[in-house]
Design an enzyme around this catalytic site. Sequence first.
Site, PDB file in Angstrom:
ATOM      1  N   LYS A  64       2.197   4.629   1.493  1.00 36.75           N
ATOM      2  CA  LYS A  64       2.289   5.148   2.868  1.00 36.75           C
ATOM      3  C   LYS A  64       2.026   6.648   2.828  1.00 36.75           C
ATOM      4  CE  LYS A  64       4.957   4.754   7.102  1.00 36.75           C
ATOM      5  NZ  LYS A  64       4.698   6.052   7.666  1.00 36.75           N
ATOM      6  N   GLU A  83       0.840  -1.203   0.000  1.00 41.94           N
ATOM      7  CA  GLU A  83       0.000   0.000   0.000  1.00 41.94           C
ATOM      8  C   GLU A  83       0.872   1.249   0.000  1.00 41.94           C
ATOM      9  OE1 GLU A  83      -2.491  -0.094   3.434  1.00 41.94           O
ATOM     10  OE2 GLU A  83      -3.694  -1.766   2.691  1.00 41.94           O
ATOM     11  N   ARG A 116       3.340  -4.152  17.250  1.00 40.59           N
ATOM     12  CA  ARG A 116       4.210  -3.827  16.129  1.00 40.59           C
ATOM     13  C   ARG A 116       4.872  -5.137  15.732  1.00 40.59           C
ATOM     14  NH1 ARG A 116       6.495   0.820  14.659  1.00 40.59           N
ATOM     15  NH2 ARG A 116       6.215   1.955  16.608  1.00 40.59           N
TER      16      ARG A 116
HETATM   17  P1  AMP Z   1       5.472   5.207  11.333  1.00 40.92           P
HETATM   18  O1  AMP Z   1       4.742   6.291  12.111  1.00 40.92           O
HETATM   19  O2  AMP Z   1       6.571   5.688  10.462  1.00 40.92           O
HETATM   20  O3  AMP Z   1       5.843   4.030  12.209  1.00 40.92           O
HETATM   21  O4  AMP Z   1       4.416   4.591  10.294  1.00 40.92           O
HETATM   22  C1  AMP Z   1       3.203   4.101  10.696  1.00 40.92           C
HETATM   23  C2  AMP Z   1       2.140   5.105  10.349  1.00 40.92           C
HETATM   24  O5  AMP Z   1       2.031   5.261   8.943  1.00 40.92           O
HETATM   25  C3  AMP Z   1       0.764   4.649  10.750  1.00 40.92           C
HETATM   26  O6  AMP Z   1       0.506   4.935  12.099  1.00 40.92           O
HETATM   27  C4  AMP Z   1      -0.139   5.433   9.827  1.00 40.92           C
HETATM   28  O7  AMP Z   1      -0.470   6.681  10.416  1.00 40.92           O
HETATM   29  C5  AMP Z   1       0.735   5.744   8.631  1.00 40.92           C
HETATM   30  N1  AMP Z   1       0.280   5.119   7.384  1.00 40.92           N
HETATM   31  C6  AMP Z   1       0.205   5.760   6.204  1.00 40.92           C
HETATM   32  N2  AMP Z   1      -0.227   4.964   5.237  1.00 40.92           N
HETATM   33  C7  AMP Z   1      -0.469   3.756   5.796  1.00 40.92           C
HETATM   34  C8  AMP Z   1      -0.941   2.510   5.306  1.00 40.92           C
HETATM   35  N3  AMP Z   1      -1.258   2.331   4.023  1.00 40.92           N
HETATM   36  N4  AMP Z   1      -1.055   1.498   6.194  1.00 40.92           N
HETATM   37  C9  AMP Z   1      -0.728   1.656   7.484  1.00 40.92           C
HETATM   38  N5  AMP Z   1      -0.264   2.807   7.998  1.00 40.92           N
HETATM   39  C10 AMP Z   1      -0.136   3.859   7.175  1.00 40.92           C
END
Ligand code: AMP
Length: 575
Positions: free
Chosen positions: A244, A242, A409
């Site tokens: 991000k 997907e 996680r």
């Molecule tokens: P991180 O904060 O870098 O650990 O990334 C996780 C965060 O990415 C999640 O909490 C979401 O807010 C965001 N995110 C954006 N796109 C997606 C997606 N397609 N699936 C899951 N999380 C996503």
Amino acid sequence: MKFARLTGYFEELEATSKRLEMFEILARLFNEASAKDIDKIIYLSQGQLLPPFKNIEMGMSEKLLIKALSDASQSPTKKVEEVFRKTGDLGETAEELLKNRGEGLSVGKAYDELTDIAHTGGTGSVEKKISLLSNLLRGTSSNEAKYIARFVLGRLRLGVGDPTVLEALALSKGDRGLRQELERAYNLCSDLGLVAKTLLEKNMEGVRKLRIQVGYPVRMALCERVPSSEEIIEKMGKTAVEAKYDGLRIQIHKDGNNVDMFSRNLERTTHMFPEITAAVKTHITAKKAILEGEALAYNETTGELFPFQITMQRKRKHGISELAKEYPLKFFAFELLYADNEDYTEKSYAERRAKLESLIKKNPVIEPAEMFITDNPKKINEYFDEAIERGLEGVVAKRLDAPYSAGARNFNWIKLKRSYRGELADTIDVCIVGYFRGRGARAKFGVGALLGAVYDEKTDSFKTVSKVGSGFTEDEFSELKKILDGIAIKHKHPRVDSVIEPDVWVEPRYVVTVTADEITRSPLHTAGKDREGIGYALRFPRAVGFIRTDKKPEDANSVKEIIEISNQQKKVKVG
Ligand code: AMP
């Protein structure tokens, strides 16, 4: 239970900095509590009246508390202020001024009265709050008064984190192995009071039966990381990939025309997203549903996505509707957790996604997140490069046969973000545990650098990883001083492990995001410390943005992740 009995336990908790002792003290407390009181006891020990998603606030300032103390002790405010100057803590001030009073209060009564104070708002509420609080204080012993005073200011700071409560609940039943099942229930309802009450009323059978419910936020699933698409495919085989999105995560709860939204740290954020609320009502076809996704500002004309800073402006109390016109949001839905009496968290990604797509009627606000399925790393790389070009953050790969891992996680979700030369591929979120006053030109702001720590899940404590002295503007340093002085404490917090002594210790409450060049080994920091006492540290750290209002202290990166990132940086080819 008598409230004085509870504050006796608070006293014991305050006196220890050993985690095991905390578990044991809390287990005794939980064993002594009745099913009627247990939820209140847990909320109060954590310095709150209800779980954070209920958004209930005391709304009490130092000034109001001083007035209430003056009323209750029948001494002039001057006198209260004088004692406060001497003790530096309004809890101790209350203790000193309110000696030898009764101990008749029950936990239930104290809780109800505190709740009344919190619910008092509107015109004339200041006087009312003061009088309710002074009435409450008038009937308490000095020890009770000390903790009430700290509680109303949000400064209880007993160090009772969620994992500590879970551990102690399991221990109170004489079996630490029960923690996993208690945690499952907690992950689905985010309410430790409810879990504990169910345990006392209906034993483990009741806890096992706790299910996902609209209105109770589910603790969100998080991503692991790897350095390359090749490793994604190695780990997952054929996988969903997907986009991000770099926006705000929302968990949406729909029950007919009632729509509620929760942020990543499970605060209620419904008021921030009126256009998404409206679209959910009309274009999500299930009567009841829980879905998740990312909200993002976008340009209606060009379809371009705006950077995070623009989306972030929604985090305010007023002027939301104007903002919604200027920067409308799109909601990219990526998860379905519940739909019309069916729990989807236990179903596979493939099933969740298919159902999610079927529930979204075509509309301009909500659309499913971009997704494709592949087992070819090259395809992921191509999409990744194109995604970065369009202003996306990278990709998230999702295991096709995995359930939704509430509160966890793990490698069911793997993110891949952009890696810059000489910079870590990912930013690191650290929790502030202290600050240094700073020398020279910096001294005038009062804060020159922060002591940052990462979270150690095993011990539910914070281990230092970095001193962060750059990346903030002058205004931000001054602002940090004000905010951090509000949570300053005299000693190192019991949940903090540090060899460095900052000028001022603070309660671990705020998270900031930092970038760094790399992770190195260092004897100065306690994160991931080995037998020789060498831990991990960030090299050339600099802050990105300001305090992260969407992250709780436990949402800082973990020690485990720091070690993983350090191992990965050895493998990544740069350039
Ligand atoms: P991180 O904060 O870098 O650990 O990334 C996780 C965060 O990415 C999640 O909490 C979401 O807010 C965001 N995110 C954006 N796109 C997606 C997606 N397609 N699936 C899951 N999380 C996503």
